[in-house]
Design a protein around this motif. Structure first.
Motif, PDB file in Angstrom:
ATOM      1  N   UNK A  50       0.814  -1.216   0.000  1.00 52.42           N
ATOM      2  CA  UNK A  50       0.000   0.000   0.000  1.00 52.42           C
ATOM      3  C   UNK A  50       0.847   1.264   0.000  1.00 52.42           C
ATOM      4  N   UNK A  51       1.852   1.279   0.869  1.00 49.02           N
ATOM      5  CA  UNK A  51       2.661   2.491   1.014  1.00 49.02           C
ATOM      6  C   UNK A  51       3.531   2.774  -0.210  1.00 49.02           C
ATOM      7  N   UNK A  52       3.712   1.769  -1.082  1.00 48.74           N
ATOM      8  CA  UNK A  52       4.478   1.984  -2.303  1.00 48.74           C
ATOM      9  C   UNK A  52       3.676   2.750  -3.354  1.00 48.74           C
ATOM     10  N   UNK A  53       2.357   2.757  -3.198  1.00 47.77           N
ATOM     11  CA  UNK A  53       1.503   3.317  -4.232  1.00 47.77           C
ATOM     12  C   UNK A  53       0.636   4.478  -3.756  1.00 47.77           C
ATOM     13  N   UNK A  54       0.164   4.413  -2.503  1.00 48.46           N
ATOM     14  CA  UNK A  54      -0.847   5.362  -2.041  1.00 48.46           C
ATOM     15  C   UNK A  54      -0.427   6.095  -0.780  1.00 48.46           C
ATOM     16  N   UNK A  55      -1.022   7.269  -0.598  1.00 55.49           N
ATOM     17  CA  UNK A  55      -0.866   8.058   0.612  1.00 55.49           C
ATOM     18  C   UNK A  55      -2.239   8.579   1.033  1.00 55.49           C
ATOM     19  N   UNK A  56      -2.369   8.935   2.301  1.00 55.78           N
ATOM     20  CA  UNK A  56      -3.621   9.503   2.791  1.00 55.78           C
ATOM     21  C   UNK A  56      -3.916  10.796   2.031  1.00 55.78           C
ATOM     22  N   UNK A  57      -5.146  10.929   1.560  1.00 55.77           N
ATOM     23  CA  UNK A  57      -5.530  12.095   0.780  1.00 55.77           C
ATOM     24  C   UNK A  57      -5.510  11.880  -0.716  1.00 55.77           C
ATOM     25  N   UNK A  58      -4.923  10.765  -1.180  1.00 58.48           N
ATOM     26  CA  UNK A  58      -4.899  10.473  -2.615  1.00 58.48           C
ATOM     27  C   UNK A  58      -6.310  10.186  -3.131  1.00 58.48           C
ATOM     28  N   UNK A  59      -6.478  10.384  -4.429  1.00 57.08           N
ATOM     29  CA  UNK A  59      -7.742  10.088  -5.101  1.00 57.08           C
ATOM     30  C   UNK A  59      -7.559   8.832  -5.948  1.00 57.08           C
ATOM     31  N   UNK A  60      -8.462   7.863  -5.802  1.00 61.37           N
ATOM     32  CA  UNK A  60      -8.334   6.605  -6.521  1.00 61.37           C
ATOM     33  C   UNK A  60      -9.656   6.264  -7.206  1.00 61.37           C
ATOM     34  N   UNK A  61      -9.569   5.396  -8.229  1.00 63.90           N
ATOM     35  CA  UNK A  61     -10.737   4.784  -8.852  1.00 63.90           C
ATOM     36  C   UNK A  61     -10.797   3.334  -8.398  1.00 63.90           C
ATOM     37  N   UNK A  62     -11.977   2.851  -8.073  1.00 67.43           N
ATOM     38  CA  UNK A  62     -12.147   1.479  -7.595  1.00 67.43           C
ATOM     39  C   UNK A  62     -13.091   0.748  -8.540  1.00 67.43           C
ATOM     40  N   UNK A  63     -12.634  -0.387  -9.052  1.00 65.44           N
ATOM     41  CA  UNK A  63     -13.423  -1.176 -10.003  1.00 65.44           C
ATOM     42  C   UNK A  63     -13.731  -2.544  -9.400  1.00 65.44           C
ATOM     43  N   UNK A  64     -14.988  -2.952  -9.464  1.00 63.03           N
ATOM     44  CA  UNK A  64     -15.395  -4.243  -8.911  1.00 63.03           C
ATOM     45  C   UNK A  64     -16.696  -4.690  -9.560  1.00 63.03           C
ATOM     46  N   UNK A  65     -17.063  -5.934  -9.312  1.00 63.77           N
ATOM     47  CA  UNK A  65     -18.313  -6.482  -9.839  1.00 63.77           C
ATOM     48  C   UNK A  65     -19.428  -6.255  -8.836  1.00 63.77           C
ATOM     49  N   UNK A  66     -20.515  -5.664  -9.296  1.00 58.90           N
ATOM     50  CA  UNK A  66     -21.625  -5.341  -8.412  1.00 58.90           C
ATOM     51  C   UNK A  66     -22.368  -6.600  -7.971  1.00 58.90           C
ATOM     52  N   UNK A  67     -23.150  -6.454  -6.920  1.00 54.78           N
ATOM     53  CA  UNK A  67     -23.972  -7.564  -6.447  1.00 54.78           C
ATOM     54  C   UNK A  67     -24.979  -7.958  -7.523  1.00 54.78           C
TER      55      UNK A  67
END
Length: 210
Positions: free
Chosen positions: A101-118
């Protein structure tokens, strides 16, 4: 295609946290990583630049020969989930390298999350699209039906794309611009503001916004 580096994770559920002013914030807790680099792909050889990562340890006794041979070079065992991410410079990564996690993200970063819905199964237009429906009383005989769907003399068919009953959910959705509220590297946990697609334990793909 966008070259956004990301990682794989598992949705653990939702909860809430309180800000310094006492405001309640709904958050989603995700177990993200560690992910292991299994393969590097280059434009010279495969035609595009990418790395392949694995997430979720899998017993070697559960691997078939093809899977076992594919992950052998990394030397980190098998994985339940394998995914490619387009990157600008595959040479910056090494096969067998762990991405945390710490290699890629920091607190306050903006991310996109992709997943399969229910998956909701086969549903009507009221639940699927929020149609109002008809009156429930006085013998109207019109309650949850879609209503008129066709045309008259011309073109005498139902136009493509009309909102109709059908399969609801169970498709890949990207939730954009989620804010990283907290990171707990010792637990491989990331806390995102708001909800993300998928049921509990669902596989999620997290992309860092450039």
């Amino acid at each position: 295609m966008s070259k956004k580096m990301g990682m794989l994770g598992r949705k653990m559920g939702m909860t809430r946290i309180f800000s310094e002013t006492g405001t309640s914030i709904a958050v989603t807790v995700i177990e993200a990583g560690p992910c292991v680099v299994l393969q590097k792909k280059t434009a010279a050889k495969e035609g595009y630049d990418a790395i392949q990562i694995g997430f979720g340890p899998k017993k070697e006794s559960r691997l078939n020969k093809a899977e076992s041979g594919h992950v052998k070079t990394a030397g980190k065992g098998g994985f339940h989930h394998i995914k490619e991410f387009r990157v600008t410079d595959p040479g910056a990564y090494e096969v067998g390298q762990e991405i945390n996690l710490t290699d890629l993200l920091n607190v306050g970063d903006i991310v996109d999350v992709r997943a399969r819905t229910k998956g909701r199964g086969f549903q009507g237009v009221v639940k699927r699209y929020g149609f109002k429906g008809g009156r429930a009383t006085h013998g109207s005989m019109f309650h949850r039906a879609p209503g008129s769907i066709g045309c008259s003399a011309w073109p005498s068919r139902v136009i493509k794309g009309k909102k109709m009953p059908g399969q609801m959910g169970d498709r890949m959705i990207t939730k954009k611009n989620c804010t990283v509220i907290d990171i707990r590297p010792e637990q491989n946990v990331i806390v995102l503001k708001g909800g993300v697609p998928g049921a509990k334990q669902a596989l999620v793909q997290i992309y860092k916004k450039s």
